[in-house]
Design an enzyme around this catalytic site. Structure first.
Site, PDB file in Angstrom:
ATOM      1  N   HIS A  55       1.278  -1.061  -0.003  1.00 19.68           N
ATOM      2  CA  HIS A  55       0.463  -0.223   0.259  1.00 19.68           C
ATOM      3  C   HIS A  55       1.158   1.094  -0.156  1.00 19.68           C
ATOM      4  O   HIS A  55       0.287   2.245  -0.620  1.00 19.68           O
ATOM      5  CB  HIS A  55      -0.712   0.355   0.866  1.00 19.68           C
ATOM      6  CG  HIS A  55      -2.059  -1.363   0.812  1.00 19.68           C
ATOM      7  ND1 HIS A  55      -1.583  -2.337   1.565  1.00 19.68           N
ATOM      8  CD2 HIS A  55      -3.378  -0.871   0.181  1.00 19.68           C
ATOM      9  CE1 HIS A  55      -3.257  -2.870   1.183  1.00 19.68           C
ATOM     10  NE2 HIS A  55      -3.994  -1.955   0.861  1.00 19.68           N
ATOM     11  N   GLY A  56       1.770   1.492   1.140  1.00 19.01           N
ATOM     12  CA  GLY A  56       2.828   2.591   0.538  1.00 19.01           C
ATOM     13  C   GLY A  56       3.853   2.468   1.014  1.00 19.01           C
ATOM     14  O   GLY A  56       4.164   1.251   1.557  1.00 19.01           O
TER      15      GLY A  56
END
Lengths: 468, 337
Positions: free
Chosen positions: A322-323
Site C-alpha cells: 500500500h505504501g
C-alpha cells in the site's frame, strides 16, 4: 482521467458508442487507444512505463511458454524483476534512502543522500500486479501465452480498472475482452446503475467525510476523545466509500462494454471476524497475495509456527504494497495478528455459541471496532501521529480540546448509504434495483442524481487508492 | 431514453432552485469566491473598480497610514474607487470577474494591476492555482447548479502540487532569456543553477563562508524575473489581451497599473542582466497594451528597495510611502487622460 470528472462523463459515452459501432476485429485497437488516452490525462510520459510493462510481460509470456525446464524459470524471473524493479524504483526508492540516512550516522557514515524527485505513476502497483499474475499463470501452465499483443495490452490497460483495480486475472478479463460483445439493454442498464451508485458513494459519502477526517488527523492533539473517535470511524467509512465507490464505477463502466469485472468488496463492515473481513475487503488483492505468495510459501500445509510466520509476513507485505512507510507495514502486521487471534478463538469456540444471534452482532461490532483502530496507522502521516491519535482517543476531559463539528449533510448522506447497504446485503446495487418495480427504480435514480447534484463534496478529494 | 432525459432535466431544474436558494452562498464561501458577492454590490455603487492581488492591502508593521492603494487613489480622485482584491489572484481571475460587470452598472473605469511576476512560471504553476481555478468556476456565467457540477466533477485545472512542481521545472528549462549572445545562460534553470552553485557571483561573508541567505535570495530573484515574456504562449498575455476585449465590449475605460518590483535589490543581488530583462519585459507590456488603447501606468522602478515590506523574498508589498507613490502615479494618470 478521474471517474468523477466531466472529462470522463464525455469520454465514456464516446467510447461506448464507437465500441458498439465498429467491427469486433477492430475493437481491441479502440480500447487500446481509449485506455492510453484515459491514462495519458494523468501524466503522458508515464504511459510509456505502462507500455514497457506490457512489452516485457508479453515477451516473457511467450518465452516462458516456448521454453522448458530452467529456462522457463529465468523468463519468469525476468518478468518478476522488471515489474517489481519498476515498482521498487518509483514507490520505494525514497523510503530506502530515508532508512539509509537514518542508519548512516549510527554506523559513522557521514554520507547523506538526497531524496529523488519521483512522481509515482498512478496505479503502478495495480497494473504491475495484474501483469505479473499473467506471467505466473503462464509459468504454472494454467494460462496459454497471448499471441496478440493488442489483447494483452488491453488486459493491462483496460481503462475502467487500470488505475485502482480490481486486479483481474487473464483467464477472466483477457478472455472477456476477446468476446464479441453485443449492445444489450441489460448491460447498459446494469452498468449505468453501478456508475451512478459508485459516484454517489465516492462523491457524497467519501468526499463529504474527508474534510472532517483531515481536520482531526492534521492536529489530533487538539481534539476531545469523542472527536478523535468520530474521525477514526469517519475515516473507516471514508476509505471504504472511496475505494468501493471507485470499484463500483469501474464495474459499471466495464459492464456497459459488456465486460464483467470481479466484485472487489462484499460489505466488509458487516464481517463477523477479521478472517471474514479479508474475504470481503479488496478481494482481488487478497486473492492475489493468497494465490501467488501464500501458496508459494506452502499455504496451510506447513507446520503451525511456520504458518503463523507466513501469515504475518503476508499481511506485512500487503501493508507495504500500500505504501512506502512503516505505518503501512504496522497496519498490515496488526491485521495479521488480529487474523491469527480470530482464527484461534473461532477454533476453540463451541458451535452453539457461534450460531447465536447475539454472537453474530457482537462479532460484527468487535470486528468493525478493531478495523477502525487499525486504520489509524493507515491514515496517520507517521508512526508518532498514529500513537498521538490512539493516546487522544482515551484522553478525556481536558478543557482546551476542541470538538469537531459535523454538518447534517454528511450525516444524512451516510444515513442513505447505510440504508442502501443494508438493503443490498448479499446482493449488488444493480441487481437489487433491477428486482424492483419501475416506479421505485426511477425514484432511486432521482434520489441518487439529486444527491450527486446537491450534496456531493466539492473539495476535489483524489481517490485514496490512486496513490498506491 | 425519453424518461431518463426528462428525469435529468427535472432533477437539474429542481436542484438549481434548491441550490441557489439554500446552498449557493455557502459554496461561494467554501470556494473562496466571495469576491463575486462583493462585485455584485460594488458595481452599482462605485465609479472605479480596482482589481488587485495582495499588493493592494498588505501593510508594513510600522505603517501609520493604514490605507490600501485603492483607498489612496480614492482619496486623490473625485470618483469613488473601491477594490476587488484577494491574495494571489491574477489576470485570469480579473477576466472572469470583469465578465460579471452588468450593462447597467454604475462603474465606468477599471484599474487592473499588471503584475510582472504573474507572468513567471513561479506564479503560473503555483500551488495556489488549484484553489484559484476552483474559485474561477464560481465566477463563470452559468447557472449555479452547473457551477456546482463543475466543481464536484473536477471541471477545472486541479493538478496536484507535485505535478505542478514538475511542470514548473519544465517551464524553467524552456523559459528563454533574450539577452545578448555573450550572456552565458539561456534559460532560467541554467542561470539559477549557476548562481545557486555560487560560482558566478561573489556571495561570501567577511569570514569567507558562503552567504547562504544572499545566495538563496539571488536565486529566488532569478527564478521570479529571469524570463522574457513569450507573447505567443504565456497564459497571462492571453488573459490581459482578453480583458482589453471585454472592457471594449462593455465600454469600460481600462487602466493597467504596472506594479513596482524591487529592481534595486535585483540589481544589487544579481546585477544588470536581470534588471535589463525586467525592464525589457515592462517596455514590451507597456507598448503592447498602449497600442491596444489601454492607459498603462509604469510603476516598475518607482519604489525604492527599502519600501518593500518583504526583504527575504520577492513580492509587491509596499510600505505606506511605496503605496502612496503608486497611488499618486495612478491618480495622476487618471486625471491627465
Amino acid at each position: 482521467m478521474l471517474f468523477n470528472s466531466l472529462h470522463f462523463i464525455f469520454f465514456l459515452p464516446i467510447v461506448v458508442l464507437l465500441y458498439y459501432l465498429i467491427a469486433h476485429k477492430y475493437r481491441w485497437a479502440l480500447l487500446f487507444i481509449a485506455s492510453s488516452y484515459f491514462y495519458s490525462v494523468f501524466y503522458l510520459p508515464y504511459l510509456f512505463i505502462l507500455y514497457a510493462v506490457i512489452l516485457i510481460d508479453y515477451v516473457c509470456g511467450l518465452l516462458i511458454e516456448k521454453n522448458e525446464g530452467r529456462r522457463r524459470w529465468w523468463w519468469l524471473l525476468a518478468s518478476i524483476i522488471s515489474n517489481i524493479g519498476l515498482l521498487g524504483y518509483f514507490k520505494y526508492t525514497n523510503f530506502f534512502i530515508d532508512i539509509f540516512n537514518e542508519i548512516a550516522p549510527l554506523v559513522h557514515v557521514s554520507k547523506h543522500i538526497k531524496n529523488l524527485d519521483i512522481i509515482l505513476p498512478i496505479g503502478l502497483s495495480f497494473h504491475t500486479f495484474q501483469s505479473l499474475s499473467y506471467t505466473i499463470e503462464v509459468y504454472r501452465k494454467k494460462q496459454k501465452a497471448e499471441k496478440h499483443i493488442g489483447y494483452f495490452a488491453n488486459y493491462v490497460l483496460f481503462f475502467p480498472q487500470m488505475v485502482a483495480g480490481p486486479i483481474e486475472r487473464y483467464d477472466r478479463l483477457g478472455n472477456e475482452l476477446r468476446i464479441n460483445q453485443r449492445l444489450s439493454y441489460d448491460n447498459i442498464s446494469h452498468g449505468l446503475r453501478l456508475v451512478l451508485y459508485g459516484l454517489f458513494v465516492k462523491m457524497c459519502i467519501a468526499d463529504n467525510l474527508a474534510p472532517l477526517v483531515d481536520e482531526v488527523y492534521q492536529a489530533p492533539q487538539n481534539y476531545y476523545s469523542s472527536s478523535i473517535w468520530l474521525a477514526m470511524i469517519a475515516f473507516a467509512i471514508q476509505i471504504y466509500a472511496d475505494f468501493y465507490g471507485y470499484s463500483t464505477v469501474a464495474l459499471g463502466a466495464a459492464r456497459i462494454l459488456g465486460i464483467h469485472l470481479m466484485d472487489n468488496f462484499k460489505q466488509p463492515y458487516f464481517a463477523k471476524g477479521i478472517q471474514d473481513f479479508w474475504k470481503r475487503w479488496h478481494i482481488s488483492l487478497s486473492t492475489w497475495f493468497r494465490d501467488y505468495v501464500f501458496f508459494s510459501m506452502g499455504g496451510s500445509r506447513v507446520k503451525t509456527f511456520r504458518w503463523i510466520i507466513n501469515v504475518l509476513f503476508l499481511f506485512a507485505l500487503s501493508g507495504f504494497w500500500h505504501g512506502a512507510n512503516y505505518t503501512f507495514i504496522i497496519w498490515g502486521l496488526l491485521h495479521g495478528i488480529a487474523y491469527l487471534l480470530d482464527k484461534g478463538i473461532s477454533n476453540y469456540l463451541p458451535n452453539q455459541i457461534k450460531q447465536m444471534k447475539l454472537y453474530s452482532i457482537l462479532s460484527m461490532l468487535v470486528t468493525f471496532m478493531v478495523v477502525v483502530i487499525i486504520w489509524v496507522f493507515f491514515r496517520a502521516k507517521d508512526l508518532t501521529s498514529s500513537l498521538v491519535i490512539l493516546e487522544q482517543s482515551i484522553n478525556y476531559g481536558f478543557e482546551a480540546y476542541k470538538h469537531i463539528e459535523v454538518s447534517w449533510i454528511p450525516l444524512s448522506m451516510l444515513g442513505i448509504f447505510i440504508l442502501f447497504e443494508i438493503a443490498i446485503l448479499d446482493s449488488r446495487i444493480d441487481n437489487w434495483i433491477a428486482s424492483k418495480h419501475i416506479t421505485f427504480r426511477w425514484l432511486v435514480y432521482g434520489l441518487l442524481t439529486m444527491c450527486l447534484l446537491l450534496f456531493s463534496g466539492i473539495k476535489s478529494i483524489p481517490f485514496i487508492y490512486f496513490q498506491f | 431514453m425519453g424518461c431518463a432525459f426528462l428525469m435529468l432535466v427535472l432533477c437539474l431544474v429542481l436542484s438549481n432552485f434548491i441550490y441557489e436558494k439554500y446552498y449557493y452562498r455557502q459554496d461561494l464561501k467554501e470556494s473562496d469566491a466571495e469576491m463575486l458577492l462583493k462585485l455584485d454590490s460594488l458595481q452599482y455603487s462605485s465609479d472605479v473598480l480596482y482589481f488587485a492581488e495582495s499588493s493592494n492591502a498588505t501593510l508594513a508593521d510600522d505603517d501609520t497610514c493604514l490605507l490600501t492603494i485603492a483607498q489612496m487613489i480614492d482619496s486623490l480622485n473625485p470618483e469613488k474607487v473601491v477594490a476587488i482584491d484577494h491574495g494571489a489572484i491574477h489576470a485570469k481571475t480579473y477576466k472572469s470577474l470583469i465578465e460579471n460587470i452588468k450593462e447597467d452598472a454604475k462603474v465606468k473605469t477599471l484599474i487592473v494591476t499588471l503584475n510582472m511576476r504573474s507572468f513567471g512560471a513561479n506564479w503560473i504553476h503555483s500551488k495556489m492555482e488549484t484553489a484559484l481555478m476552483k474559485a474561477n468556476v464560481m465566477y463563470e456565467q452559468i447557472p449555479p447548479i452547473a457551477k456546482r457540477v463543475k466543481l464536484a466533477f473536477n471541471g477545472f485545472d486541479n493538478q496536484n502540487d507535485q505535478m505542478r512542481g514538475h511542470v514548473m521545472e519544465d517551464h524553467w528549462r524552456h523559459d528563454y532569456i533574450h539577452l545578448p549572445d555573450t550572456f552565458p545562460y539561456k534559460n532560467v534553470r541554467t542561470w539559477d543553477n549557476a548562481v545557486g552553485g555560487a560560482n558566478v557571483l561573489d556571495f561570501t561573508t567577511p569570514d569567507g563562508d558562503w552567504d547562504m541567505p544572499r545566495i538563496e535570495l539571488a536565486t529566488s530573484y532569478i527564478k521570479t524575473y529571469a524570463f522574457s515574456i513569450d507573447t505567443k504562449n504565456n497564459p497571462r498575455i492571453k488573459d490581459f489581451d482578453e480583458i482589453v476585449e471585454i472592457a471594449k465590449r462593455k465600454k469600460l475605460k481600462l487602466i493597467y497599473n504596472l506594479l513596482a518590483e524591487n529592481t534595486e535589490y535585483a540589481d544589487s543581488l544579481v546585477g544588470k542582466p536581470l534588471t535589463d530583462v525586467m525592464k525589457e519585459n515592462a517596455q514590451m507590456l507597456i507598448k503592447r497594451y498602449t497600442d491596444k488603447g489601454v492607459l498603462v501606468v509604469d510603476n516598475l522602478s518607482v519604489v525604492a528597495g527599502e519600501e518593500f515590506t518583504d526583504k527575504r523574498w520577492t513580492s509587491e508589498h509596499y510600505t505606506q510611502r511605496g503605496r502612496w507613490t503608486i497611488a499618486k502615479n495612478v491618480a495622476n494618470a487618471m486625471s491627465v487622460k
